[in-house]
Design a protein around this motif. Structure first.
Motif, PDB file in Angstrom:
ATOM      1  N   UNK A   1       0.834  -1.212   0.000  1.00  0.00           N
ATOM      2  CA  UNK A   1       0.000   0.000   0.000  1.00  0.00           C
ATOM      3  C   UNK A   1       0.864   1.256   0.000  1.00  0.00           C
ATOM      4  N   UNK A   2       1.952   1.243   0.769  1.00  0.00           N
ATOM      5  CA  UNK A   2       2.862   2.394   0.802  1.00  0.00           C
ATOM      6  C   UNK A   2       3.487   2.606  -0.566  1.00  0.00           C
ATOM      7  N   UNK A   3       3.835   1.515  -1.252  1.00  0.00           N
ATOM      8  CA  UNK A   3       4.376   1.625  -2.609  1.00  0.00           C
ATOM      9  C   UNK A   3       3.362   2.318  -3.526  1.00  0.00           C
ATOM     10  N   UNK A   4       2.108   1.921  -3.430  1.00  0.00           N
ATOM     11  CA  UNK A   4       1.066   2.500  -4.285  1.00  0.00           C
ATOM     12  C   UNK A   4       0.900   3.994  -4.014  1.00  0.00           C
ATOM     13  N   UNK A   5       0.811   4.350  -2.732  1.00  0.00           N
ATOM     14  CA  UNK A   5       0.616   5.766  -2.406  1.00  0.00           C
ATOM     15  C   UNK A   5       1.887   6.576  -2.651  1.00  0.00           C
ATOM     16  N   UNK A   6       3.050   5.946  -2.466  1.00  0.00           N
ATOM     17  CA  UNK A   6       4.308   6.629  -2.764  1.00  0.00           C
ATOM     18  C   UNK A   6       4.427   6.941  -4.248  1.00  0.00           C
ATOM     19  N   UNK A   7       4.025   5.995  -5.100  1.00  0.00           N
ATOM     20  CA  UNK A   7       4.035   6.232  -6.540  1.00  0.00           C
ATOM     21  C   UNK A   7       3.087   7.359  -6.914  1.00  0.00           C
ATOM     22  N   UNK A   8       1.956   7.426  -6.220  1.00  0.00           N
ATOM     23  CA  UNK A   8       1.016   8.517  -6.469  1.00  0.00           C
ATOM     24  C   UNK A   8       1.637   9.866  -6.110  1.00  0.00           C
ATOM     25  N   UNK A   9       2.377   9.904  -4.992  1.00  0.00           N
ATOM     26  CA  UNK A   9       3.047  11.141  -4.586  1.00  0.00           C
ATOM     27  C   UNK A   9       4.112  11.557  -5.594  1.00  0.00           C
ATOM     28  N   UNK A  10       4.829  10.587  -6.141  1.00  0.00           N
ATOM     29  CA  UNK A  10       5.945  10.910  -7.028  1.00  0.00           C
ATOM     30  C   UNK A  10       5.501  11.232  -8.449  1.00  0.00           C
ATOM     31  N   UNK A  11       4.367  10.670  -8.867  1.00  0.00           N
ATOM     32  CA  UNK A  11       3.926  10.853 -10.255  1.00  0.00           C
ATOM     33  C   UNK A  11       2.717  11.766 -10.401  1.00  0.00           C
ATOM     34  N   UNK A  12       1.936  11.901  -9.314  1.00  0.00           N
ATOM     35  CA  UNK A  12       0.718  12.692  -9.400  1.00  0.00           C
ATOM     36  C   UNK A  12      -0.476  11.892  -9.889  1.00  0.00           C
ATOM     37  N   UNK A  13      -0.275  10.611 -10.190  1.00  0.00           N
ATOM     38  CA  UNK A  13      -1.381   9.770 -10.632  1.00  0.00           C
ATOM     39  C   UNK A  13      -2.279   9.423  -9.450  1.00  0.00           C
ATOM     40  N   UNK A  14      -3.559   9.293  -9.723  1.00  0.00           N
ATOM     41  CA  UNK A  14      -4.507   8.912  -8.678  1.00  0.00           C
ATOM     42  C   UNK A  14      -4.328   7.431  -8.362  1.00  0.00           C
ATOM     43  N   UNK A  15      -4.147   7.078  -7.083  1.00  0.00           N
ATOM     44  CA  UNK A  15      -3.931   5.663  -6.741  1.00  0.00           C
ATOM     45  C   UNK A  15      -5.192   4.834  -6.953  1.00  0.00           C
ATOM     46  N   UNK A  16      -4.987   3.597  -7.402  1.00  0.00           N
ATOM     47  CA  UNK A  16      -6.096   2.673  -7.563  1.00  0.00           C
ATOM     48  C   UNK A  16      -5.879   1.486  -6.641  1.00  0.00           C
ATOM     49  N   UNK A  17      -6.936   1.126  -5.911  1.00  0.00           N
ATOM     50  CA  UNK A  17      -6.852   0.001  -4.985  1.00  0.00           C
ATOM     51  C   UNK A  17      -8.001  -0.962  -5.246  1.00  0.00           C
ATOM     52  N   UNK A  18      -7.728  -2.267  -5.223  1.00  0.00           N
ATOM     53  CA  UNK A  18      -8.815  -3.250  -5.353  1.00  0.00           C
ATOM     54  C   UNK A  18      -9.808  -3.097  -4.205  1.00  0.00           C
ATOM     55  N   UNK A  19     -11.074  -3.305  -4.498  1.00  0.00           N
ATOM     56  CA  UNK A  19     -12.110  -3.168  -3.480  1.00  0.00           C
ATOM     57  C   UNK A  19     -11.861  -4.089  -2.284  1.00  0.00           C
ATOM     58  N   UNK A  20     -11.293  -5.265  -2.553  1.00  0.00           N
ATOM     59  CA  UNK A  20     -11.013  -6.212  -1.473  1.00  0.00           C
ATOM     60  C   UNK A  20     -10.031  -5.596  -0.483  1.00  0.00           C
ATOM     61  N   UNK A  21      -9.084  -4.809  -0.975  1.00  0.00           N
ATOM     62  CA  UNK A  21      -8.083  -4.196  -0.105  1.00  0.00           C
ATOM     63  C   UNK A  21      -8.696  -3.107   0.761  1.00  0.00           C
ATOM     64  N   UNK A  22      -9.497  -2.250   0.161  1.00  0.00           N
ATOM     65  CA  UNK A  22     -10.015  -1.102   0.922  1.00  0.00           C
ATOM     66  C   UNK A  22     -11.026  -1.533   1.974  1.00  0.00           C
ATOM     67  N   UNK A  23     -11.584  -2.737   1.813  1.00  0.00           N
ATOM     68  CA  UNK A  23     -12.542  -3.230   2.802  1.00  0.00           C
ATOM     69  C   UNK A  23     -11.912  -4.236   3.767  1.00  0.00           C
ATOM     70  N   UNK A  24     -10.595  -4.414   3.661  1.00  0.00           N
ATOM     71  CA  UNK A  24      -9.904  -5.320   4.588  1.00  0.00           C
ATOM     72  C   UNK A  24      -9.853  -4.700   5.978  1.00  0.00           C
ATOM     73  N   UNK A  25     -10.141  -5.486   6.992  1.00  0.00           N
ATOM     74  CA  UNK A  25     -10.202  -4.980   8.365  1.00  0.00           C
ATOM     75  C   UNK A  25      -8.806  -4.752   8.936  1.00  0.00           C
ATOM     76  N   UNK A  26      -8.618  -3.622   9.585  1.00  0.00           N
ATOM     77  CA  UNK A  26      -7.366  -3.279  10.250  1.00  0.00           C
ATOM     78  C   UNK A  26      -7.526  -3.572  11.740  1.00  0.00           C
ATOM     79  N   UNK A  27      -6.551  -4.259  12.366  1.00  0.00           N
ATOM     80  CA  UNK A  27      -6.661  -4.567  13.799  1.00  0.00           C
ATOM     81  C   UNK A  27      -6.909  -3.297  14.623  1.00  0.00           C
TER      82      UNK A  27
END
Length: 206
Positions: free
Chosen positions: A66-92
């Motif tokens: 996830x950090x790689x994805x958001x880091x690439x967004x910061x460096x390129x300006x592209x909007x990050x894309x995440x699979x729906x399964x990831x964004x709904x994954x529960x965080x402890x």
């Protein structure tokens, strides 16, 4: 209370901590809550727990990706894309609460020293792009199956760079560059000297 206080990072973490106990905590809920703060806030939240003295089994790989994805967004300006399964994954929830509490205590001590400065660095796209690239590289290091105890150095660089971008602090940005350079040296020497030898060198140096 001035505008900076109202939007201080310690206050942000207090609000994120307030999400605990009100339904399951998912990446989607955090994304919705910090809407407008951007990818740097997400990389801060994802990397911060690795600086705590608690075990995080199984989290370094997904958080690193996830950090790689958001880091690439910061460096390129592209909007990050995440699979729906990831964004709904529960965080402890306990992990998030403990991290937010630790972050608030630490930030209360250092926030007075963090402020917007050297604005020319933040107006220059090159410096933000470089910081995003460094965050991406450190995210890769977090995601790799490396020996225990090696998550803290890249996490520290990510946290420093993320806070610098969020607060517009050019001095902190330079410190983040130095921390990234330390990571390059650390992980270059790791397969050559071994973890114990490097740690012995660091302990003798401090």
């Amino acid at each position: 209370m001035n505008e900076h206080d109202e939007h201080s990072l310690s206050r942000e973490f207090q609000e994120i901590e307030g999400l605990c106990g009100h339904g399951s905590i998912t990446l989607r809920r955090i994304l919705d809550h910090i809407h407008g703060r951007g990818e740097a806030m997400l990389t801060l939240v994802l990397a911060g727990p690795f600086l705590l003295p608690i075990p995080l089994p199984g989290l370094s790989i997904p958080f690193g990706i996830l950090i790689v994805i958001f880091g690439l967004s910061l460096s390129t300006g592209w909007k990050p894309w995440l699979p729906e399964k990831w964004v709904h994954h529960r965080i402890p929830e306990d992990l998030l609460r403990r991290f937010c509490q630790a972050a608030r205590k630490f930030l209360h001590k250092v926030e007075r020293y963090i402020r917007p400065r050297y604005h020319w660095m933040h107006r220059n796209r090159m410096f933000k792009g470089a910081a995003g690239g460094m965050i991406t590289a450190c995210g890769v290091l977090l995601a790799l199956p490396l020996p225990p105890g090696t998550n803290a150095p890249p996490a520290a660089a990510i946290v420093c760079l993320s806070v610098a971008l969020l607060e517009g602090d050019g001095l902190l940005l330079v410190l983040g560059y130095f921390l990234f350079a330390f990571n390059l040296a650390f992980f270059t020497l790791l397969p050559i000297l071994g973890y114990e030898a490097i740690m012995s060198i660091l302990r003798s140096g401090f």
